[in-house]
Design an enzyme around this catalytic site. Structure first.
Site, PDB file in Angstrom:
ATOM      1  N   CYS A 130       0.843  -1.193   0.000  1.00 39.27           N
ATOM      2  CA  CYS A 130       0.000   0.000   0.000  1.00 39.27           C
ATOM      3  C   CYS A 130       0.876   1.241   0.000  1.00 39.27           C
ATOM      4  CB  CYS A 130      -0.922   0.009   1.217  1.00 39.27           C
ATOM      5  SG  CYS A 130      -0.035   0.080   2.784  1.00 39.27           S
ATOM      6  N   ASP A 136      -8.471   8.008 -27.999  1.00 44.34           N
ATOM      7  CA  ASP A 136      -7.614   7.910 -29.170  1.00 44.34           C
ATOM      8  C   ASP A 136      -8.509   7.707 -30.398  1.00 44.34           C
ATOM      9  OD1 ASP A 136      -5.294   7.373 -30.813  1.00 44.34           O
ATOM     10  OD2 ASP A 136      -5.835   5.258 -30.642  1.00 44.34           O
ATOM     11  N   CYS A 196       3.318   1.534   2.825  1.00 39.46           N
ATOM     12  CA  CYS A 196       4.558   0.778   2.610  1.00 39.46           C
ATOM     13  C   CYS A 196       5.548   1.605   1.799  1.00 39.46           C
ATOM     14  CB  CYS A 196       4.252  -0.529   1.875  1.00 39.46           C
ATOM     15  SG  CYS A 196       3.256  -1.691   2.817  1.00 39.46           S
ATOM     16  N   ASP A 208       0.002   5.414 -27.407  1.00 43.82           N
ATOM     17  CA  ASP A 208      -0.881   5.863 -26.331  1.00 43.82           C
ATOM     18  C   ASP A 208      -0.310   5.558 -24.946  1.00 43.82           C
ATOM     19  OD1 ASP A 208      -2.867   6.653 -28.199  1.00 43.82           O
ATOM     20  OD2 ASP A 208      -3.542   4.579 -28.351  1.00 43.82           O
TER      21      ASP A 208
END
Length: 689
Positions: free
Chosen positions: A12, A403, A15, A587
């Site tokens: 997480c 896109d 951490c 992308d």
């Protein structure tokens, strides 16, 4: 000077901060940057690199492990996590069966099973909580370890006093549920950590080098700048370089977003991964290895992933205040009742009741169980979720960037119009029969079902057209410059002509056709209140024309990968929560930069940067993903509301000993189990979305 290490054990955002603090405390370390998505730590040193052992010891003291950047993928950690989940449930299920009076186990056996789940399978919670306690830190691990141990000890006391039901199942289920949630979250994230390599794999692993003795096939990693290479038709460029000889059309749609192949000749540049059609090229290698366009793009994606602020679990944020508050309130309750009654035995009961009832089982389960249920539903609906925080971002999105090529359009040339002689399409398909060019495929697909004759003496001229003999007639198909016959260019797409001698027989117009569901999907997204944008690597005129037809006012063409990412960043700077939908390697930076990056099916490399991957064709799955994200957010809020409400109501009752008449700690254990069950059942509703 800097080095990069793999860090194991991060779960997480808390951490991430602890790893940064641990490494920064080592002498000689100037700066630390930790990327939770790739589980990597980049350490910048002042003068000389610090000892690896010192860095490893600093991490181990906080409960984490360090591995070299090039270490092979460690599957043992995932296997260990799965074994812990299985062991926890093997210990918990018999205890839960006893709750419903299916059978009864001696309390000694119940105590052993609960200990096996809480202290055996869940030992990681206790190990990390102990390491944090030594530094006066708290987290969800602290809450879990505290709740499980107090519940188990209370159950032992109840059993010794002859209670008919000691709540051992509460301690066991706490570890089982949370280990399951952590395992599912980690598994989803680990599927994404190695996917950036797919970008680099677009370039072939072998290259044809032109040497004094002729052509030789060598591993691409051995190619050096200045080497002469031959790229045959139908293969991809192994490195970035400059064309020395030959002419061909190079397909860069997946890399740049340009839907049609680009003619390349001497002096033109080519990039690794681009597919060559219609002729062979001799190129001089310019950039190789980590210096190629693809490798730089992969690093740009990783950088964008690391710079994006990761969603921080609400339970982790609350725990920093919640644990000390519960401990202080429990001690205050103990002291107050001891002073009031004069007996420690009587004061102990409400204090333990408070600790048990405040156990964060429901709080810890609120998000991971809902996320796990949503992951299963998403998978059935064709959506692979690599990062649960992206689902939340998709639900909060204010702007959606689309896109063009391959996303709103089909990503390949499709015949839109035929003019002139009725035989134009049939004869053109005959000329294109031997060609592997994308335009040729579009012509052949349009001519399916027609009697297409054979072609003789076929010849392809890259960048110009093709010619050959069909039914005894010498025909040519291509551009006006090739035919020597003028005809108007297409406003969008490409127009080619069919000629016999100097007579134009007809023309064919090919465009990148709109997906069948694009217009309806765009209208639906607009009705949801999303602001829509179109960022395309195609020509500005083509992008603007498509935007106008779909009602997207912000349509931008000629966007390089960095331009798309910058456009997303600019929207975010204005306070927008941005979702980006794309399918090409070009992308990737924008997919990583967006709050919710969504890739369409097709190229594996495009999924590298996207935490949300659509696995089914079309844009309808995008609409389903948005609905699931909204529903998941609602369920998580309901779960968190229940978890907080449960504590807000029952903790004061426990502190004032108002629950003692109803069973005291036993009621607390039952209430804790009911709270967890309520959260789980509410989350399971997501399976029906």
């Amino acid at each position: 000077m800097d080095r990069t290490f793999k860090v194991e054990g991060m779960t997480c955002a808390s951490c991430l901060r602890r790893v940064e603090k641990a490494l920064a405390s080592v002498d000689g370390v100037a700066e630390v940057k930790v990327n939770l998505a790739t589980e990597e730590a980049r350490v910048v040193f002042r003068d000389r690199p610090a000892d690896d052992a010192a860095l490893a010891r600093a991490l181990e003291a906080r409960g984490y492990r360090m591995a070299a950047e090039d270490a092979p993928a460690d599957t043992s950690a995932e296997r260990e996590a799965l074994v812990r989940v299985a062991a926890a449930w093997a210990c918990t299920l018999p205890l839960m069966a006893g709750m419903f009076h299916l059978f009864h186990l001696p309390w000694q056996v119940q105590a052993a099973l609960a200990a096996g789940s809480a202290f055996g399978a869940g030992s990681g919670f206790f190990r990390r909580a102990a390491a944090q306690a030594l530094r006066l830190e708290t987290s969800m691990d602290t809450l879990i370890a505290l709740g499980a141990s107090v519940t188990w000890l209370f159950a032992i006391r109840e059993a010794l006093q002859g209670s008919p039901h000691a709540p051992f199942e509460s301690a066991a289920a706490l570890a089982a549920f949370l280990l399951t949630g952590k395992y599912l979250e980690a598994k989803a994230r680990h599927r994404a950590t190695g996917s950036l390599e797919a970008l680099v794999r677009l370039a072939p692993v072998l290259a044809v080098r032109i040497g004094p003795g002729g052509d030789e096939e060598v591993p691409t990693r051995f190619v050096q700048p200045g080497d002469r290479l031959r790229v045959r038709p139908g293969t991809a460029c192994p490195v970035d370089g400059t064309v020395l000889a030959g002419r061909a059309e190079v397909e860069e749609a997946l890399l740049t977003g340009e839907p049609l192949p680009v003619p390349k000749g001497p002096g033109d540049g080519v990039i690794a991964g681009a597919m060559v059609h219609g002729g062979a090229l001799e190129i001089e290698a310019a950039s190789t290895g980590q210096d190629t366009w693809l490798s730089r793009l992969a690093r740009q994606v990783a950088q964008a992933q690391g710079s994006r602020a990761p969603a921080q679990d609400l339970a982790d944020r609350v725990s920093a205040v919640f644990v000390p508050a519960v401990l202080a309130l429990s001690l205050l309750t103990l002291a107050a009742w001891w002073w009031h009654t004069g007996h420690l035995a009587e004061a102990w009961r409400p204090a333990v009741t408070l600790l048990v009832i405040a156990c964060p089982c429901a709080l810890g389960l609120a998000t991971p169980v809902a996320s796990a249920a949503a992951l299963g539903t998403a998978a059935r609906n064709g959506l692979l979720v690599r990062d649960a925080s992206a689902m939340e971002a998709l639900a909060r999105a204010t702007d959606l960037v689309l896109d063009k090529t391959g996303t709103l359009t089909q990503g390949r040339p499709t015949l839109a119009d035929v003019a002139g002689d009725p035989d134009t399409l049939r004869l053109a398909a005959a000329l294109e029969r031997p060609s592997e060019h994308p335009v040729a495929r579009g012509v052949r697909e349009a001519a399916e079902g027609l009697p297409v004759p054979e072609v003789e003496d076929f010849r392809a001229l890259p960048g110009l057209g093709v010619e050959g003999r069909v039914e005894g007639r010498w025909l040519r198909l291509g551009s006006p410059a090739f035919l020597g016959v003028p005809f108007p260019a297409a406003p969008a797409g490409v127009r080619i002509g069919l000629a016999e001698g100097d007579r134009l027989l007809g023309t064919l117009t090919l465009t990148d056709a709109l997906r069948e569901d694009a217009a309806e999907a765009v209208a639906d997204l607009r009705r949801q209140g999303l602001r829509l944008h179109l960022f395309s690597g195609d020509r500005a005129e083509a992008a603007q024309a498509l935007g106008a037809s779909l009602g997207i006012p912000d349509a931008r063409g000629g966007c390089a990968p960095a331009d798309k990412a910058a456009g997303v960043q600019a929207l975010q700077a204005q306070g927008a929560v941005v979702a980006f939908v794309g399918d090409g390697v070009n992308d990737a930076p924008a997919l990583a930069q967006a709050d919710a990056g969504i890739s369409l099916p097709g190229l594996e490399a495009a999924q590298a940067a996207a935490p949300l991957n659509l696995l089914r064709e079309g844009l309808v799955p995008l609409l389903q993903a948005r609905r699931l994200a909204l529903r998941t957010r609602a369920v998580i809020r309901q779960n968190l509301g229940w978890a907080f409400g449960y504590n807000l109501v029952l903790v004061p009752l426990a502190a004032f000993n108002l629950l003692d008449r109803l069973g005291g700690p036993m009621l607390a254990g039952a209430a804790m189990g009911l709270s967890s069950l309520t959260v789980v059942l509410n989350a399971l509703r997501l399976r029906r979305v």
